[in-house]
Design a protein around this motif. Structure first.
Motif, mmCIF file in Angstrom:
data_model
loop_
_atom_site.group_PDB
_atom_site.id
_atom_site.type_symbol
_atom_site.label_atom_id
_atom_site.label_comp_id
_atom_site.label_asym_id
_atom_site.label_seq_id
_atom_site.Cartn_x
_atom_site.Cartn_y
_atom_site.Cartn_z
ATOM 1 N N SER A 137 0.009 -3.828 -0.237
ATOM 2 C CA SER A 137 0.052 -2.479 -0.792
ATOM 3 C C SER A 137 -0.483 -2.475 -2.221
ATOM 4 O O SER A 137 -0.472 -3.490 -2.915
ATOM 5 C CB SER A 137 1.472 -1.944 -0.748
ATOM 6 O OG SER A 137 2.254 -2.678 -1.663
ATOM 7 N N ASP A 138 -0.926 -1.297 -2.628
ATOM 8 C CA ASP A 138 -1.506 -1.186 -3.957
ATOM 9 C C ASP A 138 -0.493 -1.394 -5.071
ATOM 10 O O ASP A 138 -0.846 -1.876 -6.137
ATOM 11 C CB ASP A 138 -2.183 0.189 -4.121
ATOM 12 C CG ASP A 138 -3.578 0.192 -3.523
ATOM 13 O OD1 ASP A 138 -4.081 -0.897 -3.199
ATOM 14 O OD2 ASP A 138 -4.159 1.282 -3.371
ATOM 15 N N PHE A 139 0.769 -1.029 -4.820
ATOM 16 C CA PHE A 139 1.695 -1.190 -5.944
ATOM 17 C C PHE A 139 2.021 -2.651 -6.220
ATOM 18 O O PHE A 139 2.286 -3.024 -7.361
ATOM 19 C CB PHE A 139 2.951 -0.315 -5.781
ATOM 20 C CG PHE A 139 3.952 -0.752 -4.761
ATOM 21 C CD1 PHE A 139 4.867 -1.744 -5.050
ATOM 22 C CD2 PHE A 139 3.993 -0.142 -3.510
ATOM 23 C CE1 PHE A 139 5.813 -2.126 -4.125
ATOM 24 C CE2 PHE A 139 4.934 -0.514 -2.580
ATOM 25 C CZ PHE A 139 5.841 -1.512 -2.884
ATOM 26 N N VAL A 140 1.946 -3.476 -5.177
ATOM 27 C CA VAL A 140 2.110 -4.907 -5.416
ATOM 28 C C VAL A 140 0.894 -5.446 -6.176
ATOM 29 O O VAL A 140 1.027 -6.244 -7.111
ATOM 30 C CB VAL A 140 2.341 -5.660 -4.092
ATOM 31 C CG1 VAL A 140 2.155 -7.151 -4.268
ATOM 32 C CG2 VAL A 140 3.737 -5.375 -3.580
ATOM 33 N N ALA B 85 -0.871 -3.689 -8.220
ATOM 34 C CA ALA B 85 -0.722 -3.180 -9.587
ATOM 35 C C ALA B 85 0.264 -4.038 -10.371
ATOM 36 O O ALA B 85 0.055 -4.330 -11.541
ATOM 37 C CB ALA B 85 -0.262 -1.728 -9.562
ATOM 38 N N PHE C 247 -6.205 2.318 -9.523
ATOM 39 C CA PHE C 247 -6.439 2.207 -8.086
ATOM 40 C C PHE C 247 -6.887 3.517 -7.463
ATOM 41 O O PHE C 247 -6.620 4.594 -7.991
ATOM 42 C CB PHE C 247 -5.166 1.716 -7.393
ATOM 43 C CG PHE C 247 -4.840 0.299 -7.718
ATOM 44 C CD1 PHE C 247 -5.215 -0.723 -6.873
ATOM 45 C CD2 PHE C 247 -4.170 -0.024 -8.900
ATOM 46 C CE1 PHE C 247 -4.926 -2.037 -7.178
ATOM 47 C CE2 PHE C 247 -3.882 -1.335 -9.218
ATOM 48 C CZ PHE C 247 -4.253 -2.341 -8.355
ATOM 49 N N GLN C 248 -7.531 3.351 -6.302
ATOM 50 C CA GLN C 248 -8.080 4.516 -5.618
ATOM 51 C C GLN C 248 -6.974 5.475 -5.136
ATOM 52 O O GLN C 248 -7.150 6.684 -5.147
ATOM 53 C CB GLN C 248 -8.933 4.058 -4.445
ATOM 54 C CG GLN C 248 -9.751 5.153 -3.821
ATOM 55 C CD GLN C 248 -10.778 4.602 -2.845
ATOM 56 O OE1 GLN C 248 -10.958 3.404 -2.711
ATOM 57 N NE2 GLN C 248 -11.460 5.491 -2.169
ATOM 58 N N THR C 249 -5.844 4.898 -4.699
ATOM 59 C CA THR C 249 -4.751 5.752 -4.221
ATOM 60 C C THR C 249 -3.650 5.771 -5.272
ATOM 61 O O THR C 249 -2.859 4.834 -5.350
ATOM 62 C CB THR C 249 -4.163 5.190 -2.917
ATOM 63 O OG1 THR C 249 -3.902 3.789 -3.141
ATOM 64 C CG2 THR C 249 -5.110 5.337 -1.768
ATOM 65 N N SER D 140 -0.077 3.206 -5.685
ATOM 66 C CA SER D 140 -0.117 2.137 -6.677
ATOM 67 C C SER D 140 1.142 2.126 -7.545
ATOM 68 O O SER D 140 1.237 1.355 -8.482
ATOM 69 C CB SER D 140 -1.370 2.249 -7.535
ATOM 70 O OG SER D 140 -1.261 3.315 -8.434
#
Ligand SMILES: Nc1ncnc2c1ncn2[C@@H]1O[C@H](COP(=O)(O)OP(=O)(O)OP(=O)(O)O)[C@@H](O)[C@H]1O
Ligand SMILES: [Mg+2]
Lengths: 284, 252
Positions: A173-176, A178, B92-94, B98
């Motif tokens: 996932s993107d938050f990881v 980040a 980030f794109q989303t 993020s």
């Protein structure tokens, strides 16, 4: 529920869930307290035999009647909570913590440990619970602690699987990503971002598992593989009274109802915890 | 002038069952100078996000070299990347995805400084100031990601990326989810910051008008390869390659 809900609606819903949570939590705490202080609250000695009072139907003095040795059934049911509830809680706590930790580590680090641990868990899962418990009983002898060990061995992989699957999903996932860019090391990542996000499903699994495990433990005791007579345990109390189901139904019904109520309480608590943990319901 | 970021022959392939490996990024080379805004345009699936993830080492390159301020970071592992993340940050794109759904935006924004051991009061003051610069009131620090809109989340993401004073900022469609006025605000903020702090941007974008207006140089990506690069006016008004022509025609 993709429709935007107003903060007010969200709040009302959340309050309702919270009330339900407190209610079932209250019941569960009572059960746990009963199991802890069983010896202090029983009206009669659950092991004192008095053949003169054998098989008394329920009366004001013996609220659930007496069994074939004249022991007070209510006292035995209360003391039985110690064996059933307490053993189950220990079992579920240990297996869920162990399974979650191994599953998370496997999912996060992957590679060799992952393959090795997951194959071990496959092996553990492959045993039918009852057969495995029989084998353990044959090997180590019957008894409550051996039944708990047998169930622990076959039930930790369930948590490991849930934790591993969730961790794998979160890892992409993107938050990881980040958090990685924020300079988190592996420990910080797991403790701050992975575990809190997988705790919901794990907690729900554990809550719903309490009921199942309680039934399994009672089942093993019923078959004579768990708690041994004269120890009071709901499973073996039912087993002891089953030939007298038609003539003296309270012998079986009392522990049966106790199992039923306890399992239902913990299952409903599990459901409520799931609703409560849902981020969509935790608005403002 | 030395480039802050230099990418040489960067490639990333994904294996596909039964077929030849698929190159999402195919021998891409470019350099980003200090204080420069480099645009990357290309259709969906051309490998723009993959380049961003390769540079931040979120995924491992199949081949090639990535240098940041002269340091080769292609082979750095785990902890060794932590100091590098003080120099490179990414939006980030989303935006919603993020931020950790269980933590407040403030927690997410402050995380990099928290890891560097900056005291709580200090990092929160900085987060508040940056958030206000990005056009969000400071109280948004206490909000959870599901309580804010996509655009608001995007602004918080930009604030987060700027927290540790990076030299290079990768913006993966950072303004796509914002309306035109806010987009303009954010772009002005980015320009202002860039002039103040000598920031370099890798500006991944779909919007050719925005690219033309803000970028110093632009790269056109197609199927993982660079098909054209140069000044935005040249590339957009006088495209040489077939693909760039089509891309421009599709927009204007
Ligand atoms: N993990 C992966 N496995 C296989 N293929 C992948 C993977 N990640 C990306 N790809 C492929 O690589 C190509 C480039 O993807 P990328 O996300 O970089 O596109 P993009 O240019 O950012 O597109 P968009 O503008 O839609 O964001 C796509 O064809 C995608 O399907
Ligand atoms: Mg992309």
């Amino acid at each position: 529920m993709n429709r935007p809900v107003t903060v007010r609606v969200q709040k009302v819903k959340k309050n309702r869930i919270r009330t339900r949570l407190f209610f079932f939590l209250f019941l569960a705490v009572i059960l746990v307290l009963v199991s802890f202080f069983a010896d202090q609250i029983v009206p009669y000695d659950p092991y004192a035999q008095d053949l003169g009072l054998s098989r008394q139907p329920p009366s004001p003095a013996h609220f659930m009647g007496t069994d074939q040795y004249g022991r007070d059934v209510f006292s035995r049911v209360v003391v039985g909570a110690k064996a059933s509830v307490f053993s189950t809680l220990v079992l579920v706590c240990v297996t869920s913590v162990f399974g979650t930790v191994t599953g998370t580590l496997c999912g996060y680090f992957g590679r060799e440990i992952d393959s090795v641990v997951m194959r071990i868990s496959d092996v553990c899962l492959a045993f039918p619970g009852l057969v495995f418990a029989l084998a353990i009983a044959a090997l180590l002898g019957g008894g409550m602690s051996n039944a708990v060990i047998a169930l622990a061995v076959i039930s930790w992989p369930k948590y490991a699987r849930v934790a591993r699957g969730q961790t794998l999903a979160l890892k992409n996932s993107d938050f990881v990503a980040a958090a990685k860019l924020a300079g988190d090391n592996s420990a910080q990542m797991i403790l701050r971002h992975i575990l809190p996000n997988i705790l919901g499903p794990i907690l729900v699994t554990a809550m719903l598992d309490i009921g199942t495990m309680m039934m399994e433990l009672a089942g093993l005791s019923f078959l004579g593989l768990g708690a041994q007579p004269p120890v009071a345990e709901w499973g073996n109390m039912m087993s002891g009274g089953r030939s007298m189901l038609q003539t003296y139904p309270w012998l079986v019904l009392s522990p049966g109802v106790a199992i039923f109520l306890t399992v239902v309480t913990f299952n409903l608590l599990g459901d409520t915890v799931r609703d409560y943990m849902d981020p969509k319901n935790s608005g403002s | 002038m030395d480039p802050v970021l230099k990418v040489t022959d960067l490639s990333k392939s994904f294996s596909r069952a039964g077929k030849k490996d698929f190159f999402a990024v195919d021998h891409v080379s470019f350099a980003l100078m200090s204080g420069e805004i480099l645009g990357i345009v290309g259709e969906s699936g051309s490998g723009k996000s993959t380049i961003a993830k390769l540079i931040t080492r979120l995924i491992d390159a199949t081949g090639g070299k990535i240098e940041i301020e002269g340091q080769d970071i292609t082979g750095l592992k785990g902890r060794e990347m932590i100091p590098v993340y003080g120099k490179v940050q990414m939006v980030f794109q989303t935006p919603k995805g993020s931020f950790d759904p269980r933590r407040t935006l403030g927690d997410g924004i402050c995380e990099s400084l928290r890891n560097q051991g900056v005291p709580k009061a200090e990092r929160e003051a900085k987060a508040r100031a940056l958030l206000e610069q990005c056009g969000l009131p400071g109280e948004f620090l206490e909000r959870y990601p599901h309580q804010v809109s996509g655009g608001q989340c995007q602004r918080a993401a930009i604030a987060r990326a700027l927290m540790c004073d990076p030299k290079i900022l990768i913006l993966d469609e950072a303004t796509s989810s914002l309306d035109v006025t806010v987009q303009k605000q954010i772009m002005e903020l980015l320009q202002e910051l860039q002039q103040k702090k000598e920031l370099a941007y890798l500006f991944i974008c779909h919007n050719l008008a925005l690219v033309q207006q803000f970028c110093d140089r632009v790269i056109v990506l197609w199927d993982g390869k660079i098909v054209e690069q140069g000044l935005p006016d040249d590339v957009i008004l006088r495209p040489k390659s077939e693909y760039a022509k089509r891309l421009v025609e599709a927009v204007f």
